[in-house]
Write an enzyme that holds these catalytic residues in place. Structure first.
Site, PDB file in Angstrom:
ATOM      1  N   SER A  21       0.799  -1.233   0.000  1.00  0.00           N
ATOM      2  CA  SER A  21       0.000   0.000   0.000  1.00  0.00           C
ATOM      3  C   SER A  21       0.828   1.279   0.000  1.00  0.00           C
ATOM      4  O   SER A  21       0.294   2.347  -0.262  1.00  0.00           O
ATOM      5  CB  SER A  21      -0.959   0.022   1.195  1.00  0.00           C
ATOM      6  OG  SER A  21      -0.262   0.248   2.392  1.00  0.00           O
ATOM      7  N   LYS A  63       1.215   4.481   6.768  1.00  0.00           N
ATOM      8  CA  LYS A  63       0.550   5.341   5.775  1.00  0.00           C
ATOM      9  C   LYS A  63       1.136   6.739   5.828  1.00  0.00           C
ATOM     10  O   LYS A  63       1.833   7.102   6.763  1.00  0.00           O
ATOM     11  CB  LYS A  63      -0.959   5.446   6.046  1.00  0.00           C
ATOM     12  CG  LYS A  63      -1.711   4.141   6.058  1.00  0.00           C
ATOM     13  CD  LYS A  63      -1.834   3.515   4.707  1.00  0.00           C
ATOM     14  CE  LYS A  63      -2.623   2.212   4.825  1.00  0.00           C
ATOM     15  NZ  LYS A  63      -2.446   1.344   3.707  1.00  0.00           N
TER      16      LYS A  63
END
Length: 145
Positions: A21, A63
């Site tokens: 991701s 993230k």
């Protein structure tokens, strides 16, 4: 030996990236170092890559912070807009996410909005919402803004 243990517990801890991701910034299997004291010492800023526990399954997640409290976030035709301005994001592959949209949201005070650099494959604040600053466990060193 006690000093090294103290550093790992409170200052810097190694972690292995286990998803795609954050590609191309961080690849699966990469070793990163998490500066655990960063949220308290230097604060968190847009563009920082952070570590936290997933609100969905409690796994460790990495993230990028794209917006802070009192800012607005939206995605129009794959392009992120923060307070109506598109930040420079050379790491995002816009061709892979062309046509995606996320309606305008306000980030509450004391919270952050996070997204993966691999927007096509990332489960992030678009899915689970904003995160309290207090839930951030550290800053990934060397991931850059």
């Amino acid at each position: 030996m006690a000093g090294l243990l103290a550093i790992r517990i409170w200052v810097v801890e190694p972690a292995v990236v286990d998803s795609d991701s954050m590609e191309p910034t961080l690849n699966p299997g990469s070793l990163v170092f998490v500066f655990k004291a960063a949220p308290q010492l230097s604060g968190i800023h847009p563009g920082d890559v952070v570590v936290f526990q997933s609100p969905e399954d409690n796994s460790t997640v990495i993230k990028r912070v794209v917006a802070m409290g009192n800012q607005t976030v939206e995605v129009r035709d794959a392009v992120l807009f923060v307070d109506g301005v598109a930040p420079d994001e050379p790491f995002v592959d816009y061709k892979s996410i062309d046509g995606t949209h996320f309606s305008l949201r306000h980030v509450p005070p004391g919270e952050v909005f996070v997204m993966g650099d691999n927007r096509e494959r990332s489960i992030d604040s678009r899915d689970f919402g904003t995160l309290p600053l207090s839930s951030l466990q550290g800053l990934v060193l060397g991931a850059g803004r």
